[in-house]
Design an enzyme around this catalytic site. Sequence first.
Site, PDB file in Angstrom:
ATOM      1  N   TYR A 291      -1.502  -0.540  10.277  1.00 23.91           N
ATOM      2  CA  TYR A 291      -1.619  -0.876   8.854  1.00 23.91           C
ATOM      3  C   TYR A 291      -0.347  -0.482   8.089  1.00 23.91           C
ATOM      4  O   TYR A 291       0.226  -1.281   7.350  1.00 23.91           O
ATOM      5  CB  TYR A 291      -2.845  -0.170   8.270  1.00 23.91           C
TER       6      TYR A 291
ATOM      7  N   SER B 288       0.863  -1.185   0.000  1.00 23.81           N
ATOM      8  CA  SER B 288       0.000   0.000   0.000  1.00 23.81           C
ATOM      9  C   SER B 288       0.901   1.238   0.000  1.00 23.81           C
ATOM     10  O   SER B 288       2.053   1.162   0.463  1.00 23.81           O
ATOM     11  CB  SER B 288      -0.854   0.009   1.277  1.00 23.81           C
TER      12      SER B 288
HETATM   13  N1  LIG Z   1      -8.938  -0.837  -0.736  1.00 20.35           N
HETATM   14  C1  LIG Z   1      -7.912  -0.018  -0.781  1.00 20.35           C
HETATM   15  O1  LIG Z   1      -8.039   1.179  -0.946  1.00 20.35           O
HETATM   16  C2  LIG Z   1      -6.524  -0.569  -0.656  1.00 20.35           C
HETATM   17  C3  LIG Z   1      -5.438   0.301  -0.823  1.00 20.35           C
HETATM   18  C4  LIG Z   1      -4.147  -0.210  -0.688  1.00 20.35           C
HETATM   19  C5  LIG Z   1      -3.952  -1.534  -0.398  1.00 20.35           C
HETATM   20  N2  LIG Z   1      -5.040  -2.342  -0.232  1.00 20.35           N
HETATM   21  C6  LIG Z   1      -4.788  -3.747   0.092  1.00 20.35           C
HETATM   22  O2  LIG Z   1      -5.404  -4.560  -0.887  1.00 20.35           O
HETATM   23  C7  LIG Z   1      -5.813  -5.790  -0.287  1.00 20.35           C
HETATM   24  C8  LIG Z   1      -7.271  -6.039  -0.577  1.00 20.35           C
HETATM   25  O3  LIG Z   1      -8.045  -4.962  -0.159  1.00 20.35           O
HETATM   26  P1  LIG Z   1      -9.596  -4.850  -0.512  1.00 20.35           P
HETATM   27  O4  LIG Z   1      -9.911  -3.413  -0.612  1.00 20.35           O
HETATM   28  O5  LIG Z   1      -9.930  -5.749  -1.646  1.00 20.35           O
HETATM   29  O6  LIG Z   1     -10.196  -5.391   0.847  1.00 20.35           O
HETATM   30  P2  LIG Z   1     -11.427  -6.383   1.103  1.00 20.35           P
HETATM   31  O7  LIG Z   1     -11.772  -6.266   2.534  1.00 20.35           O
HETATM   32  O8  LIG Z   1     -12.488  -6.151   0.080  1.00 20.35           O
HETATM   33  O9  LIG Z   1     -10.753  -7.792   0.803  1.00 20.35           O
HETATM   34  C9  LIG Z   1      -9.855  -8.398   1.674  1.00 20.35           C
HETATM   35  C10 LIG Z   1     -10.174  -9.868   1.687  1.00 20.35           C
HETATM   36  O10 LIG Z   1      -9.255 -10.528   2.561  1.00 20.35           O
HETATM   37  C11 LIG Z   1      -9.989 -11.474   3.294  1.00 20.35           C
HETATM   38  N3  LIG Z   1      -9.316 -11.799   4.545  1.00 20.35           N
HETATM   39  C12 LIG Z   1      -9.178 -11.025   5.643  1.00 20.35           C
HETATM   40  N4  LIG Z   1      -8.552 -11.707   6.611  1.00 20.35           N
HETATM   41  C13 LIG Z   1      -8.277 -12.940   6.109  1.00 20.35           C
HETATM   42  C14 LIG Z   1      -7.653 -14.111   6.621  1.00 20.35           C
HETATM   43  N5  LIG Z   1      -7.172 -14.162   7.872  1.00 20.35           N
HETATM   44  N6  LIG Z   1      -7.544 -15.194   5.816  1.00 20.35           N
HETATM   45  C15 LIG Z   1      -8.037 -15.156   4.561  1.00 20.35           C
HETATM   46  N7  LIG Z   1      -8.643 -14.089   4.027  1.00 20.35           N
HETATM   47  C16 LIG Z   1      -8.765 -12.999   4.794  1.00 20.35           C
HETATM   48  C17 LIG Z   1     -11.343 -10.823   3.548  1.00 20.35           C
HETATM   49  O11 LIG Z   1     -12.312 -11.771   3.879  1.00 20.35           O
HETATM   50  C18 LIG Z   1     -11.596 -10.158   2.203  1.00 20.35           C
HETATM   51  O12 LIG Z   1     -12.243 -11.030   1.309  1.00 20.35           O
HETATM   52  C19 LIG Z   1      -5.494  -5.674   1.200  1.00 20.35           C
HETATM   53  O13 LIG Z   1      -4.246  -6.298   1.446  1.00 20.35           O
HETATM   54  C20 LIG Z   1      -5.393  -4.184   1.412  1.00 20.35           C
HETATM   55  O14 LIG Z   1      -4.558  -3.865   2.475  1.00 20.35           O
HETATM   56  C21 LIG Z   1      -6.316  -1.904  -0.357  1.00 20.35           C
END
Ligand SMILES: NC(=O)c1ccc[n+]([C@@H]2O[C@H](COP(=O)([O-])OP(=O)(O)OC[C@H]3O[C@@H](n4cnc5c(N)ncnc54)[C@H](O)[C@@H]3O)[C@@H](O)[C@H]2O)c1
Length: 263
Positions: free
Chosen positions: A168, A154
């Site tokens: 985070y 991120s």
């Molecule tokens: N959304 C954003 O703006 C953003 C920005 C930068 C980075 N990210 C990163 O991208 C990735 C995905 O984000 P997103 O927005 O799709 O989030 P999201 O919450 O939609 O998806 C995350 C997924 O991970 C799963 N998860 C959580 N804990 C888990 C575990 N212990 N075992 C297995 N699965 C697990 C959740 O059930 C969910 O399906 C994350 O790593 C997040 O940090 C997101």
Amino acid sequence: MEARVDLEYVRNMFSLEKKVAIVTGGAGALGHAIAQGLAMYGADVVVTGRTLETLLPVVNDIKALGRNAMAVSCDVSVEEDVENLVQKTLKGFGALDILVTVAGIAKRFAAEEFPIDEWQQVMDINVRGTFLCCKHAGKIFKERKKGKIVTISSVRAFAGHPSGYAAYGTSKGAVNLLTRQLATEWAKYNINVNSIAPCIFWTPLTQEVLDNEEMYKIFMSRIPMGRAALTQDSVGAAVYLSSPASDFVTGQILYVDGGTVAG
Ligand SMILES: NC(=O)c1ccc[n+]([C@@H]2O[C@H](COP(=O)([O-])OP(=O)(O)OC[C@H]3O[C@@H](n4cnc5c(N)ncnc54)[C@H](O)[C@@H]3O)[C@@H](O)[C@H]2O)c1
């Protein structure tokens, strides 16, 4: 030494035909988009999350593209689950070529009030979970002398933020260094390890932040392109880092951030 370009390689360099990928967090916004993107370029995909039912829509979307898909229940912070995930993939699809570690969580609290259990949960899923998936996929890639790992970081790993990202940001900083460490350690096995570091996406995870006018302004003031990312903005980077096009690229953090870390 042949100096001419191998046109056959160039023609097919984004193809993921006959490749098998695992995408963790496949039910989430980015995981779903990335799993579909890999399938669009030819991969069969195993998607994982803790609850099988939530993975059904992504499995159906991949099958609609004519590719094989399988959902495996897996908590990435539990080593047995991760071993089981890799074994089920090998048993079901006969190979493993690509790992994309999308599963992750964010918890925001003022640093001085941060409950340590919440802090630990972020570390367990984002750092330990990413490592366990890399460890067990890496064993297979080492045997096969080939493999692609794409972690998800991120922009919060690059610089601090005033809005409660102590855990985070720290966890994603660890993901960056883990990416470089594994890239260095496993280059001799022909394993590429890279990361995608997005800025804020429009997803359910960030709805609360982006719906808040004041927060929205803070976030947009840091993105030179002036908008949050769309889930599809992550797909090109994921396909590139999973494909032969990136065969000589390893240990890189690819920012998909509308220019955030540029200035
Ligand atoms: N959304 C954003 O703006 C953003 C920005 C930068 C980075 N990210 C990163 O991208 C990735 C995905 O984000 P997103 O927005 O799709 O989030 P999201 O919450 O939609 O998806 C995350 C997924 O991970 C799963 N998860 C959580 N804990 C888990 C575990 N212990 N075992 C297995 N699965 C697990 C959740 O059930 C969910 O399906 C994350 O790593 C997040 O940090 C997101």
